[in-house]
Design a protein around this motif. Structure first.
Motif, PDB file in Angstrom:
ATOM      1  N   ILE A   1      14.847  17.921  10.150  1.00 26.99           N
ATOM      2  CA  ILE A   1      15.150  16.707  10.817  1.00 26.99           C
ATOM      3  C   ILE A   1      14.609  15.523  10.004  1.00 26.99           C
ATOM      4  O   ILE A   1      15.493  14.539   9.952  1.00 26.99           O
ATOM      5  N   TYR A   2      13.600  15.271   9.301  1.00 31.34           N
ATOM      6  CA  TYR A   2      13.466  14.511   8.612  1.00 31.34           C
ATOM      7  C   TYR A   2      13.376  14.711   7.016  1.00 31.34           C
ATOM      8  O   TYR A   2      12.582  15.453   6.342  1.00 31.34           O
ATOM      9  N   ASN A   3      14.292  14.043   6.287  1.00 28.80           N
ATOM     10  CA  ASN A   3      14.362  14.343   5.058  1.00 28.80           C
ATOM     11  C   ASN A   3      15.139  13.346   4.154  1.00 28.80           C
ATOM     12  O   ASN A   3      15.500  12.145   5.085  1.00 28.80           O
TER      13      ASN A   3
ATOM     14  N   ALA B   1       0.920  -1.127   0.070  1.00 28.44           N
ATOM     15  CA  ALA B   1      -0.098  -0.172  -0.170  1.00 28.44           C
ATOM     16  C   ALA B   1       0.806   1.195   0.069  1.00 28.44           C
ATOM     17  O   ALA B   1       0.621   2.317  -0.758  1.00 28.44           O
ATOM     18  N   VAL B   2       1.847   1.175   0.581  1.00 26.68           N
ATOM     19  CA  VAL B   2       2.736   2.569   0.973  1.00 26.68           C
ATOM     20  C   VAL B   2       3.481   2.574  -0.336  1.00 26.68           C
ATOM     21  O   VAL B   2       3.677   4.013  -0.852  1.00 26.68           O
TER      22      VAL B   2
ATOM     23  N   ILE C   1       6.946   1.325   6.891  1.00 27.40           N
ATOM     24  CA  ILE C   1       7.258   0.226   6.154  1.00 27.40           C
ATOM     25  C   ILE C   1       8.351  -0.538   6.980  1.00 27.40           C
ATOM     26  O   ILE C   1       8.391  -1.822   7.137  1.00 27.40           O
ATOM     27  N   ASN C   2       9.292   0.066   7.727  1.00 29.36           N
ATOM     28  CA  ASN C   2      10.106  -0.401   8.719  1.00 29.36           C
ATOM     29  C   ASN C   2       9.445  -1.234   9.716  1.00 29.36           C
ATOM     30  O   ASN C   2       9.820  -2.361   9.925  1.00 29.36           O
ATOM     31  N   LEU C   3       8.419  -0.653  10.212  1.00 29.32           N
ATOM     32  CA  LEU C   3       7.594  -1.312  11.047  1.00 29.32           C
ATOM     33  C   LEU C   3       6.775  -2.668  10.626  1.00 29.32           C
ATOM     34  O   LEU C   3       6.984  -3.645  11.396  1.00 29.32           O
TER      35      LEU C   3
ATOM     36  N   LYS D   1      -0.493   8.535  -2.298  1.00 26.55           N
ATOM     37  CA  LYS D   1      -0.808   9.577  -1.220  1.00 26.55           C
ATOM     38  C   LYS D   1      -0.140   8.957  -0.021  1.00 26.55           C
ATOM     39  O   LYS D   1       0.302   9.812   1.050  1.00 26.55           O
ATOM     40  N   LEU D   2       0.436   7.802  -0.069  1.00 23.59           N
ATOM     41  CA  LEU D   2       0.942   7.003   1.214  1.00 23.59           C
ATOM     42  C   LEU D   2       2.574   6.980   0.916  1.00 23.59           C
ATOM     43  O   LEU D   2       3.281   6.817   1.856  1.00 23.59           O
ATOM     44  N   ARG D   3       2.851   7.376  -0.533  1.00 23.02           N
ATOM     45  CA  ARG D   3       4.303   7.141  -0.752  1.00 23.02           C
ATOM     46  C   ARG D   3       4.819   8.608  -0.267  1.00 23.02           C
ATOM     47  O   ARG D   3       5.352   9.312  -1.336  1.00 23.02           O
ATOM     48  N   VAL D   4       5.097   8.768   0.933  1.00 24.18           N
ATOM     49  CA  VAL D   4       5.864  10.201   1.379  1.00 24.18           C
ATOM     50  C   VAL D   4       6.857   9.641   2.363  1.00 24.18           C
ATOM     51  O   VAL D   4       7.014   8.567   2.843  1.00 24.18           O
TER      52      VAL D   4
END
Length: 384
Positions: A155-157, A66-67, A82-84, A72-75
């Motif tokens: 922080i998140y990139n 799904a991701v 995904i890691n979880l 919309k989820l591919r962010v």
């Protein structure tokens, strides 16, 4: 006779939940009637473990698909999702099946293959630890996005996220490393019917390292993140009431609907996590090993957390839509296969007498038409 003695010995291990080595068959006879009365519980455990393994494996694969496939989820922030899902997939597709095997043969396979037992025990600690810390990472990501949006992109990139994911797995591995250094140990735990760390080998490792770093710290981070998100929304609602007479101002202070969904999702993740892991943590920390079935139930609940996380994501509308799209594609693919199969059956069926007559008639008609066309062509050529 010897085989029967071994069977009785392994039964004793499961019934008492305390023995780490094989006992004599004489001590097993007194517990035979007790185990016979509890066999339905053991069979129920095996059935539930198989069911949750299948559901969790399919669910975590669906989350990853799904991701990856949904725009919309591919962010970036969904890298933690995904890691979880990968960590949970290791639990549902690898750890749980070996738990079923351990319950079926009472650990005889792992006693014959100690290296396999070491590997499974390492995967239990590492995958469960990474799953817990990934849930915590998701909550921190949402906290910074909602409460500190100005610095979020710093922080998140794309440069920092890979190191964060590697860091989560590194923490998970450090949780199990002391078992190779002598502080802890790996065994086939007869209380869980699974190869795992030996929590009674050294309670200082269990309490002050594994449970503290693997459960308590991520739970505190999770609760703090949820609390800060909740307070941010509460503050925004208060400012909205104070500026109710100014529509433009209240519109600026109004939290986004997507942020509210995030708050709800984080809250449910926190509740599910606490419900699933609290019984196991209490039993381990206080060394409550006197009741075998309670310990087995607590372990089952902790492992089941990896099988239900994908359902929590369904709270989000984008995930529900992605799940629906995947289901539609699967149904569409099945319909295509059925249609092709019907076409093959129709074209490949045995010819009947009427079919042969029809083909002869059709062939004769085509021959006549071809002959008439040829004669017309010759006549025209001769005329010209």
């Amino acid at each position: 006779m010897e085989e029967e003695n071994v069977k009785n010995t392994t039964i004793t291990m499961a019934t008492r939940g305390m023995t780490r080595t094989l006992n004599s068959s004489d001590s097993a006879k007194s517990d035979q009637s007790l185990l016979d009365s509890q066999l339905p519980i053991l069979y129920t455990y095996i059935t539930l473990m198989i069911f949750t393994s299948l559901v969790g494996t399919v669910g975590n694969i669906v989350v990853i698909v799904a991701v990856v496939t949904s725009k919309k989820l591919r962010v970036l922030q969904n890298v933690f999702i995904i890691n979880l899902a990968v960590a949970d997939l290791l639990v549902t597709a690898l750890v749980n099946p070996f738990a079923v095997i351990g319950a079926l043969d009472m650990g005889k396979l792992f006693y014959r293959l100690p290296a396999l037992c070491e590997f499974i025990a390492t995967m239990v600690v590492t995958s469960c630890g990474c799953s817990i810390w990934s849930i915590s990472a998701v909550s921190v990501n949402r906290y910074i996005y909602i409460c500190h949006r100005v610095i979020y992109s710093k922080i998140y990139n794309q440069r920092t996220l890979p190191f964060m994911v590697i860091g989560l797995w590194l923490i998970a591995f450090l949780l199990d490393l002391p078992n190779y250094l002598g502080w802890g140990d790996h065994i086939f735990d007869t209380r869980q019917l699974l190869c795992n760390y030996d929590y009674s080998y050294n309670l200082s490792y269990t309490r002050y390292h594994l449970i503290a770093l693997g459960v308590i710290v991520p739970v505190c981070v999770l609760c703090y993140s949820y609390f800060r998100i909740f307070m941010t929304f509460r503050s925004s609602s208060r400012r909205m009431r104070q500026h109710a007479t100014n529509p433009s101002s209240s519109q600026k202070e109004k939290p986004q609907t997507a942020d509210r969904r995030v708050l709800k999702t984080v809250a449910i993740i926190c509740i599910v996590f606490l419900v699933m892991w609290t019984p196991y943590s209490i039993i381990v920390v206080f060394d409550l090993h006197y009741q075998f079935w309670w310990f087995l139930l607590a372990s089952f609940m902790a492992f089941t957390n990896s099988s239900v996380n994908f359902l929590v994501y369904a709270i989000d509308r984008n995930f529900r839509q992605a799940y629906s799209d995947i289901w539609k594609r699967i149904v569409s693919r099945c319909d295509c296969l059925v249609t092709k199969s019907d076409a093959i059956v129709t074209t490949g069926r045995k010819k009947t007498g009427s079919d042969v007559n029809d083909e002869i008639t059709e062939s004769s008609g085509n021959t006549n038409v071809a002959f008439e066309s040829s004669m017309t062509s010759n006549v025209t050529s001769n005329y010209l």
